[in-house]
Design an enzyme around this catalytic site. Structure first.
Site, PDB file in Angstrom:
ATOM      1  CB  ALA A 185      -0.920  -0.014   1.217  1.00  0.00           C
ATOM      2  CG  ASN A 186      -0.096   4.671  -1.817  1.00  0.00           C
ATOM      3  OD1 ASN A 186      -0.827   5.517  -1.318  1.00  0.00           O
ATOM      4  ND2 ASN A 186      -0.418   4.005  -2.927  1.00  0.00           N
ATOM      5  NE  ARG A 187       4.790   6.796   4.736  1.00  0.00           N
ATOM      6  CZ  ARG A 187       4.823   5.990   5.801  1.00  0.00           C
ATOM      7  NH1 ARG A 187       3.770   5.898   6.595  1.00  0.00           N
ATOM      8  NH2 ARG A 187       5.900   5.300   6.068  1.00  0.00           N
ATOM      9  CB  SER A 188      -2.930   7.937  -0.884  1.00  0.00           C
ATOM     10  OG  SER A 188      -4.143   8.585  -1.175  1.00  0.00           O
ATOM     11  CB  ALA A 197      -1.670   7.386  -4.255  1.00  0.00           C
TER      12      ALA A 197
END
Ligand code: C5P
Length: 221
Positions: free
Chosen positions: A29-32, A95
């Site tokens: 995942a990512n921090r969006s 994102a």
């Protein structure tokens, strides 16, 4: 000045991260946070547009006045977006993970005592913005985002061309800016007409300004 109305217009907005499964319990995942995309969906709806928000997994609530489609993976997000064309406006804020796990496991991957860690093989995800920007039923206005940590303007301009967008909202997401996951945003609006530098604003303010700009551009097409 009062923003122009988007009454009678349809819009798709993507927001949030995507989760790319490794196995049934793990993902990349990512921090969006989804804050900017959700705010834009709400702003377009306030201007009268019929808005569908396609959101990756986020912890913030669904915004008022929009239809929300919840997805997890980039491929699901692409299908949700493409199946809803044609629309007048597309704003791709999500994102989206550039890569997914090439062959995610149906079963939880077990740690085996004494064995080397399993390799993670990645495959390229579809580029949703580019697919929309080059689609046979291309929306009349296609807006993309560019989260960069360097050469924000130049990378934004290249993205505009490569992805077939009309506007790129470029921001610097270096950790010290606090933008990713935060409540404020400082963006540059990149189009073939030039580059506009917006001041430091809340994400809601960026959304309202972008809504007004979208309405203005659409009225002039
Ligand atoms: O290439 P990059 O990821 O920096 O481009 C960002 C823009 O492209 C954003 O508008 C994002 O929503 C969109 N994008 C997409 N699908 C991808 C990657 C990015 O729609 N797979």
């Amino acid at each position: 000045p009062e923003a122009q109305s988007l009454q009678g217009r349809t819009a798709i907005v993507t927001s949030g991260p995507t989760h790319e499964p490794i196995d049934p319990v793990r993902y990349i995942a990512n921090r969006s946070s989804g804050r900017q995309g959700h705010a834009i969906a709400a702003a377009l709806a306030r201007l009268g547009a019929d808005v569908t928000l396609v959101s990756g997994p986020v912890t913030i609530p669904d915004p008022a006045g929009v239809k929300v489609v919840h997805v997890e993976r980039a491929e699901e997000m692409r299908d949700a977006v493409i199946s809803r064309l044609p629309v007048d406006i597309a704003v791709m804020v999500a994102a989206v993970a550039d890569w997914r796990v090439a062959s995610s496991s149906d079963q939880k991957i077990k740690k085996q005592a004494g064995e080397a860690p399993p390799p993670l093989l990645l495959a390229e995800n579809p580029d949703i913005l580019s697919d929309v920007g080059h689609h046979g039923s291309r929306p009349r206005l296609v807006v993309g985002f560019a989260a960069e940590t360097q050469d924000v303007e130049q990378n934004g301009l290249r993205k505009l061309e490569r992805k077939g967008a009309d506007l790129i909202v470029a921001n610097d997401v270096s950790p010290q800016t606090g933008i990713m996951g935060g409540t404020r945003n400082r963006v540059k609006i990149i189009s073939r007409q030039g580059v506009e530098d917006w001041p430091d604003l809340t994400k809601d303010e960026v959304a309202d300004r972008l809504g007004a700009l979208v309405a203005e551009r659409l009225a002039g097409l």
